[in-house]
Design a protein around this motif. Structure first.
Motif, PDB file in Angstrom:
ATOM      1  N   ILE A 194       0.792  -1.260  -0.076  1.00  0.00           N
ATOM      2  CA  ILE A 194       0.051   0.021   0.103  1.00  0.00           C
ATOM      3  C   ILE A 194       0.829   1.175  -0.002  1.00  0.00           C
ATOM      4  O   ILE A 194       0.536   2.181  -0.779  1.00  0.00           O
ATOM      5  CB  ILE A 194      -0.911  -0.099   1.175  1.00  0.00           C
ATOM      6  N   VAL A 195       1.853   1.407   0.940  1.00  0.00           N
ATOM      7  CA  VAL A 195       2.805   2.496   0.938  1.00  0.00           C
ATOM      8  C   VAL A 195       3.487   2.585  -0.391  1.00  0.00           C
ATOM      9  O   VAL A 195       3.505   3.588  -0.720  1.00  0.00           O
ATOM     10  CB  VAL A 195       3.574   2.321   2.299  1.00  0.00           C
ATOM     11  N   LEU A 196       4.230   1.593  -0.866  1.00  0.00           N
ATOM     12  CA  LEU A 196       4.796   1.655  -2.142  1.00  0.00           C
ATOM     13  C   LEU A 196       3.706   1.858  -3.407  1.00  0.00           C
ATOM     14  O   LEU A 196       4.399   2.747  -4.297  1.00  0.00           O
ATOM     15  CB  LEU A 196       5.477   0.329  -2.429  1.00  0.00           C
ATOM     16  N   ALA A 197       2.774   1.742  -3.256  1.00  0.00           N
ATOM     17  CA  ALA A 197       1.847   1.920  -4.432  1.00  0.00           C
ATOM     18  C   ALA A 197       1.509   3.502  -4.376  1.00  0.00           C
ATOM     19  O   ALA A 197       1.312   4.010  -5.495  1.00  0.00           O
ATOM     20  CB  ALA A 197       0.459   1.049  -4.256  1.00  0.00           C
ATOM     21  N   ALA A 198       1.142   3.922  -3.047  1.00  0.00           N
ATOM     22  CA  ALA A 198       1.031   5.383  -2.907  1.00  0.00           C
ATOM     23  C   ALA A 198       2.159   6.009  -3.489  1.00  0.00           C
ATOM     24  O   ALA A 198       2.271   7.263  -4.112  1.00  0.00           O
ATOM     25  CB  ALA A 198       0.570   5.736  -1.411  1.00  0.00           C
ATOM     26  N   GLN A 199       3.348   5.718  -3.014  1.00  0.00           N
ATOM     27  CA  GLN A 199       4.827   6.493  -3.477  1.00  0.00           C
ATOM     28  C   GLN A 199       4.815   6.265  -4.969  1.00  0.00           C
ATOM     29  O   GLN A 199       5.247   7.338  -5.593  1.00  0.00           O
ATOM     30  CB  GLN A 199       5.951   6.023  -2.775  1.00  0.00           C
ATOM     31  N   ALA A 200       4.637   5.339  -5.596  1.00  0.00           N
ATOM     32  CA  ALA A 200       4.602   5.161  -6.932  1.00  0.00           C
ATOM     33  C   ALA A 200       3.518   6.172  -7.781  1.00  0.00           C
ATOM     34  O   ALA A 200       4.072   6.803  -8.519  1.00  0.00           O
ATOM     35  CB  ALA A 200       4.501   3.794  -7.614  1.00  0.00           C
ATOM     36  N   PHE A 201       2.527   6.212  -7.241  1.00  0.00           N
ATOM     37  CA  PHE A 201       1.658   7.085  -7.704  1.00  0.00           C
ATOM     38  C   PHE A 201       1.875   8.697  -7.426  1.00  0.00           C
ATOM     39  O   PHE A 201       1.631   9.375  -8.454  1.00  0.00           O
ATOM     40  CB  PHE A 201      -0.161   6.864  -6.913  1.00  0.00           C
ATOM     41  N   LEU A 202       2.445   9.051  -6.307  1.00  0.00           N
ATOM     42  CA  LEU A 202       2.849  10.342  -6.059  1.00  0.00           C
ATOM     43  C   LEU A 202       4.145  10.630  -7.043  1.00  0.00           C
ATOM     44  O   LEU A 202       4.332  11.816  -7.300  1.00  0.00           O
ATOM     45  CB  LEU A 202       3.182  10.534  -4.604  1.00  0.00           C
TER      46      LEU A 202
END
Length: 143
Positions: free
Chosen positions: A58-66
């Protein structure tokens, strides 16, 4: 991590160069940040693919999106500027997008800290039952 830090440094240098009057230098800093953001985004996606725990995914997906959003905003900034030949400051749209980019990096830093805290919480506590015996976790010893 290094790609995000260098992208933040280049964006901060672009903001400082634009505010000090070196507008062509700010434009070139913004152009230099584009490939750094692409590499950082690809590294974030690669980390997302390799992640195993749902919290880190979840955290890595948010970082990739950002990272993708930051890249899009930098392209808006570069597209809205007059270019390096005209010594013109960034328009209001570019300045606003630059501020949002720097804020997105702050959110990515907070997400990275959350990921480290979650990883530390989920790490099993290791115990040695007796000297010479096998390593056991807290679940094996009934704690």
């Amino acid at each position: 991590m290094l790609a995000r830090a260098s992208a933040f440094g280049l964006l901060a240098a672009a903001a400082l160069a634009d505010s000090s009057g070196a507008h062509s230098g700010a434009f070139y800093f913004l152009l230099a940040v584009v490939p750094v953001l692409v590499v950082g985004g690809l590294m974030a996606v690669g980390d997302l693919v390799e992640a195993r725990e749902i919290e880190s995914k979840i955290v890595l997906a948010a970082q990739a999106f950002l990272s993708l959003l930051t890249l899009a905003l930098v392209l808006v900034i570069v597209g809205s500027s007059a270019g390096p030949l005209l010594e013109v400051s960034l328009p209001l749209l570019g300045v606003s997008a630059l501020g949002v980019c720097l804020g997105l990096f702050a959110v990515q830093v907070l997400l990275g800290m959350v990921a480290r805290v979650l990883a530390a919480v989920r790490r099993p506590v290791g115990l040695y039952v007796r000297a010479g015996e096998k390593f056991a976790t807290a679940e094996h010893t009934g704690l």
